[in-house]
Motif scaffolding. Structure first.
Motif, PDB file in Angstrom:
ATOM      1  N   SER A 184       0.817  -1.228   0.000  1.00  0.00           N
ATOM      2  CA  SER A 184       0.000   0.000   0.000  1.00  0.00           C
ATOM      3  C   SER A 184       0.842   1.266   0.000  1.00  0.00           C
ATOM      4  O   SER A 184       0.552   2.229   0.715  1.00  0.00           O
ATOM      5  CB  SER A 184      -0.937   0.003   1.217  1.00  0.00           C
ATOM      6  OG  SER A 184      -1.727  -1.155   1.234  1.00  0.00           O
ATOM      7  N   LEU A 185       1.878   1.280  -0.814  1.00  0.00           N
ATOM      8  CA  LEU A 185       2.767   2.437  -0.889  1.00  0.00           C
ATOM      9  C   LEU A 185       2.222   3.415  -1.926  1.00  0.00           C
ATOM     10  O   LEU A 185       2.052   3.079  -3.093  1.00  0.00           O
ATOM     11  CB  LEU A 185       4.173   1.967  -1.278  1.00  0.00           C
ATOM     12  CG  LEU A 185       5.320   2.967  -1.225  1.00  0.00           C
ATOM     13  CD1 LEU A 185       5.498   3.527   0.186  1.00  0.00           C
ATOM     14  CD2 LEU A 185       6.611   2.281  -1.679  1.00  0.00           C
ATOM     15  N   GLU A 186       1.920   4.630  -1.481  1.00  0.00           N
ATOM     16  CA  GLU A 186       1.442   5.684  -2.367  1.00  0.00           C
ATOM     17  C   GLU A 186       2.440   6.835  -2.331  1.00  0.00           C
ATOM     18  O   GLU A 186       2.777   7.342  -1.262  1.00  0.00           O
ATOM     19  CB  GLU A 186       0.054   6.162  -1.938  1.00  0.00           C
ATOM     20  CG  GLU A 186      -1.003   5.060  -1.977  1.00  0.00           C
ATOM     21  CD  GLU A 186      -2.386   5.566  -1.649  1.00  0.00           C
ATOM     22  OE1 GLU A 186      -2.780   6.611  -2.208  1.00  0.00           O
ATOM     23  OE2 GLU A 186      -3.075   4.926  -0.823  1.00  0.00           O
ATOM     24  N   LEU A 195       1.741   0.967  -5.075  1.00  0.00           N
ATOM     25  CA  LEU A 195       3.051   0.367  -5.272  1.00  0.00           C
ATOM     26  C   LEU A 195       3.333  -0.641  -4.169  1.00  0.00           C
ATOM     27  O   LEU A 195       2.952  -0.434  -3.012  1.00  0.00           O
ATOM     28  CB  LEU A 195       4.143   1.436  -5.274  1.00  0.00           C
ATOM     29  CG  LEU A 195       4.265   2.365  -6.483  1.00  0.00           C
ATOM     30  CD1 LEU A 195       3.034   3.235  -6.683  1.00  0.00           C
ATOM     31  CD2 LEU A 195       5.500   3.252  -6.344  1.00  0.00           C
ATOM     32  N   VAL A 196       3.999  -1.722  -4.523  1.00  0.00           N
ATOM     33  CA  VAL A 196       4.472  -2.704  -3.548  1.00  0.00           C
ATOM     34  C   VAL A 196       5.960  -2.886  -3.789  1.00  0.00           C
ATOM     35  O   VAL A 196       6.398  -3.139  -4.924  1.00  0.00           O
ATOM     36  CB  VAL A 196       3.731  -4.045  -3.663  1.00  0.00           C
ATOM     37  CG1 VAL A 196       4.246  -5.023  -2.600  1.00  0.00           C
ATOM     38  CG2 VAL A 196       2.229  -3.848  -3.502  1.00  0.00           C
ATOM     39  N   THR A 209       0.372  -1.305  -9.516  1.00  0.00           N
ATOM     40  CA  THR A 209      -0.937  -1.730 -10.008  1.00  0.00           C
ATOM     41  C   THR A 209      -1.890  -0.542  -9.954  1.00  0.00           C
ATOM     42  O   THR A 209      -1.679   0.396  -9.178  1.00  0.00           O
ATOM     43  CB  THR A 209      -1.519  -2.877  -9.160  1.00  0.00           C
ATOM     44  OG1 THR A 209      -1.780  -2.406  -7.833  1.00  0.00           O
ATOM     45  CG2 THR A 209      -0.562  -4.055  -9.104  1.00  0.00           C
ATOM     46  N   PRO A 210      -2.949  -0.557 -10.758  1.00  0.00           N
ATOM     47  CA  PRO A 210      -3.932   0.531 -10.686  1.00  0.00           C
ATOM     48  C   PRO A 210      -4.563   0.605  -9.291  1.00  0.00           C
ATOM     49  O   PRO A 210      -4.811  -0.417  -8.651  1.00  0.00           O
ATOM     50  CB  PRO A 210      -4.968   0.129 -11.739  1.00  0.00           C
ATOM     51  CG  PRO A 210      -4.242  -0.785 -12.672  1.00  0.00           C
ATOM     52  CD  PRO A 210      -3.259  -1.527 -11.818  1.00  0.00           C
ATOM     53  N   LYS A 211      -4.824   1.818  -8.843  1.00  0.00           N
ATOM     54  CA  LYS A 211      -5.483   2.027  -7.557  1.00  0.00           C
ATOM     55  C   LYS A 211      -6.990   1.914  -7.743  1.00  0.00           C
ATOM     56  O   LYS A 211      -7.575   2.609  -8.571  1.00  0.00           O
ATOM     57  CB  LYS A 211      -5.123   3.401  -6.999  1.00  0.00           C
ATOM     58  CG  LYS A 211      -5.699   3.685  -5.626  1.00  0.00           C
ATOM     59  CD  LYS A 211      -5.260   5.056  -5.127  1.00  0.00           C
ATOM     60  CE  LYS A 211      -5.829   5.348  -3.750  1.00  0.00           C
ATOM     61  NZ  LYS A 211      -5.394   6.688  -3.253  1.00  0.00           N
TER      62      LYS A 211
END
Length: 285
Positions: A184-186, A195-196, A209-211
């Motif tokens: 859950s990296l934004e 982002l992971v 990945t798309p949010k």
């Protein structure tokens, strides 16, 4: 010959999917035997605001773990996974169990999801739990899966960029774990993406990945299970990251598509072994 397995020490709910109810099935679907020790027995997760049931005492959980040990399972345990801890004393029991399993089965992994809080909510655990994770559980783990808020606490620094996240993950890894997976990296400039990040001594990799516009419980528990299951299957960390994140995206996508309050754990089961879409892995260090 008796089967090898994974020991999962987490919560249990009758309705919905969090804790063991989010972690056990994906691991089983990936082909692993799982021995679940339930720390609580609730009607549903606490995100609903009301629930029925009770938490098992630390003494009860120790008794159950002793019974599992008596069956000879500790010597056949490939990994231990733990998540939310309601009491630091339960954490002590988990770490004692990890030590016994490592003595009985050298090379067994410990995957720790250091559940403490989240961006926008802050800490939501009892006093003493964050310190326990930082000072004891995380240093004892092989794999840790913090979200961005938890990573910042564990590293003692703010995270405002990818470089910050890399430095924080390296700081956490320096305390003991060999694999830090940040969920859950934004980050600025990537508002439409989640982002992971996977950080190891050999390098760091990122998957975007798309949010999706939803907030549900249990995604962290399922992610940790997928990371552990894939890591047991291979030491290729980019592949572990790609397959785990891609499967998790399919789970979240289905949940969003169906408008479900609970993650669509069963509907997405085929993705745990064969994600329909594999997202690109980017090396960042």
């Amino acid at each position: 010959m008796a089967a090898e397995g994974i020991l999962s020490i987490q919560s249990h709910v009758a309705y919905g999917h969090v804790g063991n109810c989010a972690a056990v099935f994906p691991l089983q679907r990936m082909g692993y035997e799982v021995w679940a020790v339930n720390t609580v027995q609730f009607s549903n997760h606490t995100g609903y605001g009301v629930w029925k049931g009770h938490a098992n005492s630390v003494e009860q959980i120790r008794e159950i773990l002793a019974g599992v040990e008596e069956r000879g399972a500790f010597g056949r345990t490939r990994a231990v996974v733990s998540g939310y801890l309601g009491d630091p004393r339960l954490g002590d029991a988990v770490l004692e169990t990890v030590a016994k399993i490592r003595a009985a089965r050298p090379g067994a992994l410990y995957a720790c999801d250091p559940v403490m809080g989240d961006v926008g909510r802050g800490f939501f655990v009892r006093p003493g739990i964050p310190e326990f994770f930082r000072d004891h559980a995380v240093p004892a783990a092989d794999i840790v899966t913090p979200n961005a808020f938890e990573l910042a606490y564990l590293a003692g620094r703010s995270i405002d960029s990818l470089d910050d996240a890399l430095a924080a993950a390296a700081a956490v890894r320096a305390t003991g774990p060999s694999l830090v997976v940040v969920t859950s990296l934004e980050l600025p400039g990537a508002a439409e993406e989640i982002l992971v990040l996977a950080d190891t001594p050999e390098g760091s990799w990122l998957v975007r990945t798309p949010k999706l516009p939803l907030a549900v419980n249990g995604t962290g528990d399922a992610t940790t299970a997928l990371v552990l299951g894939n890591r047991l299957a291979t030491e290729n960390i980019p592949q572990v990251l790609q397959r785990s994140v891609s499967a998790m995206y399919e789970l979240v996508r289905r949940t969003h598509e169906n408008g479900s309050r609970e993650i669509e754990l069963v509907a997405a089961q085929a993705a745990y072994q064969d994600p329909p879409r594999l997202f690109e892995v980017e090396r960042v260090r």
